[in-house]
Motif scaffolding. Structure first.
Motif, PDB file in Angstrom:
ATOM      1  N   ARG A  92      -5.962   7.234  20.848  1.00 24.00           N
ATOM      2  CA  ARG A  92      -5.912   7.651  19.442  1.00 24.00           C
ATOM      3  C   ARG A  92      -4.486   7.508  18.937  1.00 24.00           C
ATOM      4  NH1 ARG A  92      -9.048  12.690  17.308  1.00 24.00           N
ATOM      5  NH2 ARG A  92     -10.604  11.038  17.131  1.00 24.00           N
ATOM      6  N   SER A  93      -4.312   6.631  17.967  1.00 22.34           N
ATOM      7  CA  SER A  93      -3.017   6.413  17.324  1.00 22.34           C
ATOM      8  C   SER A  93      -3.215   6.515  15.823  1.00 22.34           C
ATOM      9  CB  SER A  93      -2.457   5.040  17.689  1.00 22.34           C
ATOM     10  OG  SER A  93      -1.273   4.771  16.970  1.00 22.34           O
ATOM     11  N   GLY A  94      -2.570   7.494  15.198  1.00 21.96           N
ATOM     12  CA  GLY A  94      -2.747   7.701  13.768  1.00 21.96           C
ATOM     13  C   GLY A  94      -4.197   8.011  13.450  1.00 21.96           C
ATOM     14  N   GLU A  95      -4.762   7.259  12.524  1.00 23.88           N
ATOM     15  CA  GLU A  95      -6.145   7.471  12.117  1.00 23.88           C
ATOM     16  C   GLU A  95      -7.126   6.626  12.906  1.00 23.88           C
ATOM     17  OE1 GLU A  95      -6.984   9.835   9.892  1.00 23.88           O
ATOM     18  OE2 GLU A  95      -4.837  10.309  10.016  1.00 23.88           O
ATOM     19  N   GLN A  96      -6.657   5.872  13.884  1.00 26.89           N
ATOM     20  CA  GLN A  96      -7.521   4.963  14.619  1.00 26.89           C
ATOM     21  C   GLN A  96      -7.864   5.513  16.007  1.00 26.89           C
ATOM     22  OE1 GLN A  96      -4.785   1.462  13.089  1.00 26.89           O
ATOM     23  NE2 GLN A  96      -6.426   0.590  14.346  1.00 26.89           N
ATOM     24  N   THR A  97      -9.111   5.348  16.383  1.00 26.91           N
ATOM     25  CA  THR A  97      -9.581   5.665  17.727  1.00 26.91           C
ATOM     26  C   THR A  97     -10.023   4.362  18.369  1.00 26.91           C
ATOM     27  OG1 THR A  97     -10.283   7.899  17.110  1.00 26.91           O
ATOM     28  CG2 THR A  97     -11.236   6.963  19.101  1.00 26.91           C
ATOM     29  N   ILE A  98      -9.381   4.001  19.465  1.00 29.79           N
ATOM     30  CA  ILE A  98      -9.530   2.677  20.063  1.00 29.79           C
ATOM     31  C   ILE A  98     -10.151   2.813  21.445  1.00 29.79           C
ATOM     32  CG2 ILE A  98      -8.293   0.594  20.787  1.00 29.79           C
ATOM     33  CD1 ILE A  98      -5.985   1.897  18.863  1.00 29.79           C
ATOM     34  N   LEU A  99     -11.243   2.121  21.660  1.00 29.40           N
ATOM     35  CA  LEU A  99     -11.869   2.021  22.973  1.00 29.40           C
ATOM     36  C   LEU A  99     -11.392   0.728  23.622  1.00 29.40           C
ATOM     37  CD1 LEU A  99     -14.054   3.009  25.047  1.00 29.40           C
ATOM     38  CD2 LEU A  99     -15.695   1.615  23.766  1.00 29.40           C
ATOM     39  N   LEU A 128     -19.148   8.247  19.421  1.00 29.79           N
ATOM     40  CA  LEU A 128     -18.981   6.798  19.367  1.00 29.79           C
ATOM     41  C   LEU A 128     -18.783   6.310  17.942  1.00 29.79           C
ATOM     42  CD1 LEU A 128     -21.534   5.532  22.033  1.00 29.79           C
ATOM     43  CD2 LEU A 128     -19.106   4.969  21.952  1.00 29.79           C
ATOM     44  N   GLY A 129     -19.340   7.034  16.993  1.00 30.17           N
ATOM     45  CA  GLY A 129     -19.174   6.660  15.592  1.00 30.17           C
ATOM     46  C   GLY A 129     -17.763   6.835  15.080  1.00 30.17           C
ATOM     47  N   SER A 130     -16.920   7.536  15.841  1.00 30.59           N
ATOM     48  CA  SER A 130     -15.526   7.728  15.419  1.00 30.59           C
ATOM     49  C   SER A 130     -14.631   6.591  15.892  1.00 30.59           C
ATOM     50  CB  SER A 130     -14.984   9.055  15.951  1.00 30.59           C
ATOM     51  OG  SER A 130     -14.811   9.007  17.372  1.00 30.59           O
ATOM     52  N   VAL A 131     -15.146   5.711  16.748  1.00 24.11           N
ATOM     53  CA  VAL A 131     -14.357   4.602  17.271  1.00 24.11           C
ATOM     54  C   VAL A 131     -14.163   3.558  16.179  1.00 24.11           C
ATOM     55  CG1 VAL A 131     -14.270   2.740  18.972  1.00 24.11           C
ATOM     56  CG2 VAL A 131     -15.129   5.000  19.639  1.00 24.11           C
ATOM     57  N   THR A 132     -12.920   3.301  15.827  1.00 23.43           N
ATOM     58  CA  THR A 132     -12.626   2.332  14.768  1.00 23.43           C
ATOM     59  C   THR A 132     -12.400   0.932  15.310  1.00 23.43           C
ATOM     60  OG1 THR A 132     -10.250   2.832  14.898  1.00 23.43           O
ATOM     61  CG2 THR A 132     -11.577   4.107  13.309  1.00 23.43           C
ATOM     62  N   ASP A 133     -11.912   0.838  16.561  1.00 19.42           N
ATOM     63  CA  ASP A 133     -11.544  -0.442  17.150  1.00 19.42           C
ATOM     64  C   ASP A 133     -11.947  -0.473  18.617  1.00 19.42           C
ATOM     65  OD1 ASP A 133      -9.365  -1.766  15.076  1.00 19.42           O
ATOM     66  OD2 ASP A 133      -9.251   0.427  15.107  1.00 19.42           O
ATOM     67  N   VAL A 134     -12.315  -1.648  19.082  1.00 19.71           N
ATOM     68  CA  VAL A 134     -12.540  -1.885  20.504  1.00 19.71           C
ATOM     69  C   VAL A 134     -11.659  -3.056  20.923  1.00 19.71           C
ATOM     70  CG1 VAL A 134     -14.191  -2.533  22.298  1.00 19.71           C
ATOM     71  CG2 VAL A 134     -14.931  -1.066  20.402  1.00 19.71           C
ATOM     72  N   VAL A 135     -10.939  -2.892  22.032  1.00 17.96           N
ATOM     73  CA  VAL A 135     -10.189  -4.000  22.620  1.00 17.96           C
ATOM     74  C   VAL A 135     -10.925  -4.429  23.881  1.00 17.96           C
ATOM     75  CG1 VAL A 135      -8.039  -4.726  23.712  1.00 17.96           C
ATOM     76  CG2 VAL A 135      -7.974  -3.229  21.707  1.00 17.96           C
ATOM     77  N   VAL A 214      -2.847  -3.516  17.438  1.00 15.47           N
ATOM     78  CA  VAL A 214      -4.129  -2.966  17.004  1.00 15.47           C
ATOM     79  C   VAL A 214      -3.915  -1.724  16.150  1.00 15.47           C
ATOM     80  CG1 VAL A 214      -6.324  -2.021  17.817  1.00 15.47           C
ATOM     81  CG2 VAL A 214      -5.222  -3.891  19.064  1.00 15.47           C
ATOM     82  N   ALA A 215      -2.943  -0.910  16.526  1.00 15.38           N
ATOM     83  CA  ALA A 215      -2.592   0.314  15.813  1.00 15.38           C
ATOM     84  C   ALA A 215      -1.129   0.585  16.119  1.00 15.38           C
ATOM     85  CB  ALA A 215      -3.476   1.478  16.271  1.00 15.38           C
ATOM     86  N   PRO A 216      -0.481   1.491  15.379  1.00 15.33           N
ATOM     87  CA  PRO A 216       0.926   1.779  15.681  1.00 15.33           C
ATOM     88  C   PRO A 216       1.125   2.152  17.148  1.00 15.33           C
ATOM     89  CG  PRO A 216       0.310   2.758  13.588  1.00 15.33           C
ATOM     90  CD  PRO A 216      -0.947   2.226  14.180  1.00 15.33           C
ATOM     91  N   GLY A 217       1.938   1.352  17.840  1.00 17.16           N
ATOM     92  CA  GLY A 217       2.229   1.620  19.237  1.00 17.16           C
ATOM     93  C   GLY A 217       1.194   1.111  20.220  1.00 17.16           C
ATOM     94  N   VAL A 218       0.162   0.428  19.757  1.00 19.40           N
ATOM     95  CA  VAL A 218      -0.911  -0.069  20.631  1.00 19.40           C
ATOM     96  C   VAL A 218      -0.991  -1.588  20.461  1.00 19.40           C
ATOM     97  CG1 VAL A 218      -3.330   0.080  21.286  1.00 19.40           C
ATOM     98  CG2 VAL A 218      -2.158   2.096  20.354  1.00 19.40           C
ATOM     99  N   VAL A 219      -0.508  -2.325  21.457  1.00 18.72           N
ATOM    100  CA  VAL A 219      -0.404  -3.779  21.371  1.00 18.72           C
ATOM    101  C   VAL A 219      -1.202  -4.416  22.498  1.00 18.72           C
ATOM    102  CG1 VAL A 219       1.167  -5.753  21.509  1.00 18.72           C
ATOM    103  CG2 VAL A 219       1.854  -3.690  20.257  1.00 18.72           C
TER     104      VAL A 219
END
Length: 317
Positions: A92-99, A128-135, A214-219
């Motif tokens: 979780r970075s900012g408003e994004q939840t990344i799986l 699962l509905g809160s996940v904004t991005d998947v890598v 993908v999100a602030p601090g997540v590359v």
């Protein structure tokens, strides 16, 4: 992410009182399945998708059989098969939840102990509905299969973004298994799973060439090797950093970084990738997590002569 980062998140329902009788049946699981930590201001949760059995020969296809047998014996594993851990990441970075990766799924017969991440996310209070991005680190079935389960697909948000290297997408259009050494049924299953993934999610894919924030601090960064588009994920906040290494690292990699894995589509490049990754981690002191290291697979790497040494992190609970 509602799991409190200083709570005993790794216990997954286990009563904190060690005197509690183990005959209590109200808990679904009595083993750890998730572990929470903070990287600066970024929340990270390692989630176990379970384990799957593999032949020991798959872990070291270019090793002398006697040396391989000796290593597995020293590790109290084998001799012919061992349990391969499956870990995914939630960031979780900012408003994004990344799986990061989605595990195996439950649709493959013979692997009843894998495909656990949906229920374990739910146990952690993550919808699962809160996940904004998947890598997707790469498109092997134990990394994308979880997204093909009906109960998962039905709960994902319509504007979900799935990030994967463009090279990986191109590879799976006509995959080459020439240099792999997998159990015979596996290549066909990998092809079919990748094709289904592309069919189901082609409109959600966001491809990148080499690196993408993908999100602030997540590359996410493409490494190649294991598959042409295999990628790792760097999580950085302040002075702290964690790298999710995907399939660049396996349990034997520290003692024998030159031992090749049967699932590697370019074994020689895979060796170069993992040596470089471990050298960088040893120099920086960053935390590492990988898909197939024993859960929670949080630790650091030190140089040990011509090889490396894994230093497991102390659990914060």
């Amino acid at each position: 992410m509602t799991t409190h980062l200083n709570a005993p998140a790794a216990q997954d329902g286990m009563h904190p009182d060690p005197t509690m009788s183990l005959h209590v049946t109200s808990y679904e699981e009595l083993v750890p399945s998730r572990y929470a930590l903070k990287i600066g201001e970024i929340d990270v949760l390692v989630v176990s998708d379970g384990v799957l059995p593999l032949p020991t020969s798959t872990m070291s296809t270019n090793a002398d059989p006697a040396a391989r047998a000796a290593w597995f014996k020293e590790m109290f594993l084998g001799p012919d098969a061992f349990d391969w851990a499956l870990n995914v990441l939630v960031v979780r970075s900012g408003e994004q939840t990344i799986l990061v990766d989605a595990g195996l799924g439950g649709q493959f017969p013979g692997f009843p102990r894998a495909g656990q991440f949906p229920k374990r996310l739910a146990a952690a209070g993550i919808d699962l509905g809160s996940v904004t991005d998947v890598v997707i680190t790469h498109m092997h079935m134990d990394h994308i299969g979880g997204l093909l389960v009906d109960e998962v697909k039905s709960r994902l948000r319509p504007d979900l973004r799935i990030h994967v290297a463009a090279t990986e997408v191109a590879f799976w259009a006509e995959p080459d298994f020439t240099l792999t050494s997998m159990p015979s049924p596996v290549p066909d299953v990998l092809r079919a799973t990748a094709a289904q993934f592309m069919n189901d999610y082609h409109d959600k894919l966001r491809t990148f060439e080499e690196t993408y924030e993908v999100a602030p601090g997540v590359v996410v960064k493409r490494t190649g090797g294991h598959t042409p588009g295999h990628s790792v994920v760097h999580v950085t906040s302040g002075e702290e950093r964690l790298t999710f290494a995907g399939d660049a690292l396996f349990p034997v990699a520290f003692d024998h970084p030159d031992w090749q894995n049967g699932f590697e589509h370019d074994p020689e490049e895979s060796v170069r990738v993992r040596v470089r990754l471990m050298q960088e981690a040893a120099a920086s002191g960053e935390l590492l997590v990988a898909t197939h290291l024993p859960f929670p697979s949080v630790g650091r790497v030190a140089v040990n002569g011509d090889a490396f040494r894994w230093i497991a992190a102390f659990w914060d609970y």
